[in-house]
Motif scaffolding. Structure first.
Motif, short mmCIF file in Angstrom:
data_model
loop_
_atom_site.label_atom_id
_atom_site.label_comp_id
_atom_site.label_asym_id
_atom_site.label_seq_id
_atom_site.Cartn_x
_atom_site.Cartn_y
_atom_site.Cartn_z
N GLU A 504 0.84 -1.21 0.00
CA GLU A 504 0.00 0.00 0.00
C GLU A 504 0.87 1.26 0.00
O GLU A 504 0.53 2.25 -0.65
CB GLU A 504 -0.92 -0.02 1.22
N GLY A 507 1.99 1.77 -3.45
CA GLY A 507 0.89 2.28 -4.28
C GLY A 507 0.71 3.78 -4.11
O GLY A 507 0.48 4.52 -5.07
N ASP A 512 -0.93 5.00 -7.45
CA ASP A 512 -1.94 4.00 -7.81
C ASP A 512 -2.76 3.62 -6.58
O ASP A 512 -2.23 3.48 -5.48
CB ASP A 512 -1.25 2.74 -8.37
N VAL A 514 -4.10 0.98 -4.78
CA VAL A 514 -3.93 -0.47 -4.69
C VAL A 514 -5.07 -1.07 -3.88
O VAL A 514 -5.44 -0.56 -2.83
CB VAL A 514 -2.58 -0.81 -4.04
N VAL A 536 -5.06 -2.84 -9.25
CA VAL A 536 -5.05 -1.38 -9.42
C VAL A 536 -6.13 -1.02 -10.42
O VAL A 536 -6.82 -1.90 -10.95
CB VAL A 536 -3.66 -0.88 -9.92
N PHE A 573 2.03 -1.35 -13.19
CA PHE A 573 2.01 -0.04 -12.52
C PHE A 573 2.26 1.07 -13.51
O PHE A 573 1.63 2.12 -13.49
CB PHE A 573 3.08 0.01 -11.44
N ASN A 578 -1.30 6.85 -13.68
CA ASN A 578 -1.18 7.19 -12.27
C ASN A 578 -1.95 8.46 -11.96
O ASN A 578 -2.01 9.39 -12.76
CB ASN A 578 0.29 7.38 -11.91
#
Length: 679
Positions: A504, A507, A512, A514, A536, A573, A578
């Motif tokens: 986390e 992320g 992102d 998560v 995600v 990712f 993002n």
């Protein structure tokens, strides 16, 4: 190269003084390193680049001055030399033979009667200014002509030449040569030699031999002027350990078309000073003439590269002054490169000639145009960089392992391993399909307990048509999450929540959201009921798996059963857009805390509970924390009790109890909609 100003003025007349001439040459690419003496006794020390052998003479530098200085004019001597001594002729003779391809031209003068006398004072002074010593008139004149025209000459005692012949050939095995410095040299087959009918008498382009040296007793002489391959001269000079003015020029290229002109200049000076008659023989063998180099020049391209508005006529004039042959066409110039410029082979070389003569000082000051590449770390590399920093901040140690390895229990899929075509050994027969095997190996090498490891690297999986190659991040933790300390009785133990929290955190830093969900396809390496999928893009993209190691695998490998792992595809990712990181001001007003406890079916994941709370509370919710989970007496089967604390804070004003309670009730109502009942 030291060059007396008086010698330079023999070839060019200019109103510039010595310093101004030095500055002009510097701007033309011939840097003035030192200037000694005053007025007409000045001596310029000019640095000549290795590819500009044509600049190692007064004649060559005069050409540069005439091209750059609008007030300069050529002298009659310059005109005569640049015209190669019009009507200069020579014949062939069996006195000279060339038997090697490294000599493209050999010419010589033969004097049957030598006039011996000392050099005049002006000649001695100029040689001294140039750093050379006066020896005799003939030897001094060979050196002087070299300074004037850049063509090395050498005088032989004709009576000491066996057969009175010259043979240019490669040395033979066992041959020796004693050079003018008195050192005897063992010769090799690749050494180019000047020989008589029996033996070597000089190292071609480097130094003469002592046996045929011109001396005060010389009655008949042969003056050599030749063109040798520069690489051959350099190699011979280095292996013999010699360094001479002649080899310095031959290594940087000598104009093959100037060989005969140098002999004519020597004969002219020799006759003027000593009254000697003309040479009895002038011999010139020219078996290999240089190939003509023609380059198409686009004036528009020259203007674009330099950023200067140089007219076509200005380009034409500059090139002609430098000795280039130019034929203007519709939109191009056909440029013929002179034989003394072997360094010019491309259109860009010609454009450079135009620019340096036109003047670097005319380049306008303009802002750069065009595109510039993005600076810093970006793209997937940025994701990898952030992942590495996050793992280190979370207290994990990095492992870097080999991409090739043997099969392992923790491989991604045994049926999709990539076999190396010609492996060095069975232990390196596969490209790794996962980073977890190398982490397990590293953990075992470090005792197998209380380890916190991660690795970032590429993995390779056999797809249906191609081999999938992707950067991945893997985590393996077991045992204590902190080193033991006397102030703490025990250290937190690694568990599922440890790894989940690390993911986390990653992320958040890569932008992102998560989430964790039930795995779509259980991973065989993880505990069948204690693993979760990492998602995600609002749960639409699968990134990897986190969970507890399969207990059977743990026992087989030798790791504790309480080992927790995670494996993520970092490329996902990167591919997932993002969210932009938004910063906001920190409130100075106090916060208000409210705790709630409710019973909710165990099938409802906590992530859904927290999401519901955040949506209901809005931006005033600062933190939400699950601090207790209870199931057992008093709680119906299939349910559990969750105790959650929430912290609210306003910007610019205080939260009242009434407002906090109202918001708490709103949150409770939202939880009731997903099956929760307030306790």
């Amino acid at each position: 190269m030291k060059l007396p100003l008086s010698l330079l003025r023999e070839y060019v007349t200019t109103p510039l003084n010595a310093q101004e001439i030095g500055d002009l040459l510097t701007m033309a690419g011939f840097e003035l390193e030192d200037l000694t003496g005053e007025d007409e006794s000045a001596v310029l020390d000019v640095k000549v680049m290795a590819n500009r052998g044509d600049g190692l003479s007064a004649f060559g530098l005069a050409r540069e001055i005439l091209a750059k200085d609008p007030g300069a004019k050529p002298t009659d001597l310059y005109t005569k030399v640049s015209g190669r001594f019009e009507n200069a002729t020579a014949g062939t003779s069996d006195r000279v033979t060339i038997e090697t391809e490294t000599c493209s031209r050999y010419a010589c003068l033969v004097y049957e009667s030598v006039v011996q006398q000392a050099s005049p004072k002006w000649l001695e002074e100029r040689l001294t200014q140039a750093g050379q010593r006066s020896i005799s008139l003939v030897v001094d004149l060979t050196n002087y002509v070299m300074l004037e025209l850049g063509q090395p000459l050498h005088a032989f005692d004709l009576d000491q030449l066996s057969g009175q012949k010259i043979v240019v050939r490669q040395a033979k095995s066992g041959e020796k040569l004693t050079t003018l410095n008195g050192v005897e040299h063992e010769l090799k087959a690749h050494h180019m030699m000047i020989c008589d009918s029996d033996k070597p008498v000089a190292a071609a382009g480097v130094m003469g031999g002592v046996e045929t040296e011109f001396s005060d007793s010389t009655k008949r002489m042969l003056i050599e002027s030749a063109h040798f391959n520069n690489s051959s001269v350099r190699k011979t000079r280095k292996e013999l350990g010699l360094n001479t003015e002649a080899s310095y020029r031959f290594e940087r290229s000598v104009d093959p078309e100037g060989v005969l002109a140098a002999l004519y200049r020597f004969a002219e000076l020799y006759s003027q000073i000593s009254g000697a008659p003309a040479p009895n023989e002038i011999i010139d063998l020219y078996p290999t003439k240089p190939k003509q180099v023609t380059i198409a020049l686009r004036p528009a391209r020259a203007r674009k590269l330099w950023g200067m508005e140089i007219s076509d006529n200005e380009m034409l004039t500059i090139l002609q002054k430098l000795g280039f042959g130019v034929t203007p066409n519709s939109d191009t110039f056909e440029v013929i490169v002179p034989t003394w410029r072997p360094d010019v082979t491309l259109e860009e070389d010609v454009i450079e000639e135009i620019g340096r003569v036109y003047g670097y000082e005319h380049i306008p000051e303009l802002l750069p145009q065009g595109t510039t590449p993005r600076g810093g770390v970006f793209g997937v590399t940025s994701i990898i960089d952030t992942a590495k920093k996050t793992m280190l901040r979370c207290g994990l140690d990095q492992v870097i392992s080999h991409t090739m390895r043997d099969a392992h229990r923790l491989d991604f899929n045994p049926d999709r391993r990539v076999l190396v075509r010609n492996p060095h050994s069975p232990e390196l027969q596969y490209l790794r399909s996962s980073l977890l095997p190398s982490l397990a190996d590293a953990a075992l090498r470090n005792g197998g307990k209380n380890v916190r490891l991660f690795e970032i690297g590429k993995v390779f999986v056999q797809g249906e048509y191609v081999i999938d190659e992707s950067p991945e991040l893997s985590i393996l933790v077991t045992g204590d999450m902190q080193d033991q300390h006397f102030a703490q009785k025990s250290s937190p133990q690694a568990d599922f929540w440890t790894v989940k929290g690390i993911i986390e955190e990653l992320g958040k830093l890569v932008g992102d959201d998560v989430q964790f969900a039930l795995p779509r396809l259980p991973d065989h390496r993880f505990h069948p009921t204690r693993q979760a999928g990492i998602m995600v893009d609002s749960g639409r993209l699968w990134v990897g798996t986190v969970g507890k190691i399969d207990p059977d695998y743990a026992i087989e490998i030798g790791l504790p059963t309480e080992t927790y792992m995670a494996e993520m595809d970092l490329l996902v990712f990167f591919q997932n857009p993002n969210t932009e990181v938004k910063l906001r001001q920190i409130s100075r007003n106090p916060a208000v805390r409210r705790d709630i406890a409710f019973v909710i079916p165990t099938q409802v994941p906590y992530s859904e509970v927290e999401s519901t709370i955040r949506i209901a509370a809005g931006p005033v919710l600062e933190t939400v924390n699950l601090f207790d989970v209870y199931s057992g007496k008093g709680i119906e089967e299939g349910f559990h009790s969750l105790a959650i604390s929430m912290q609210f804070r306003k910007m610019g004003e205080n939260y009242t109890d009434a407002e906090a309670n109202e918001l708490r009730d709103k949150i409770v109502a939202a939880i009731q909609e997903i099956g929760g009942v307030l306790r």
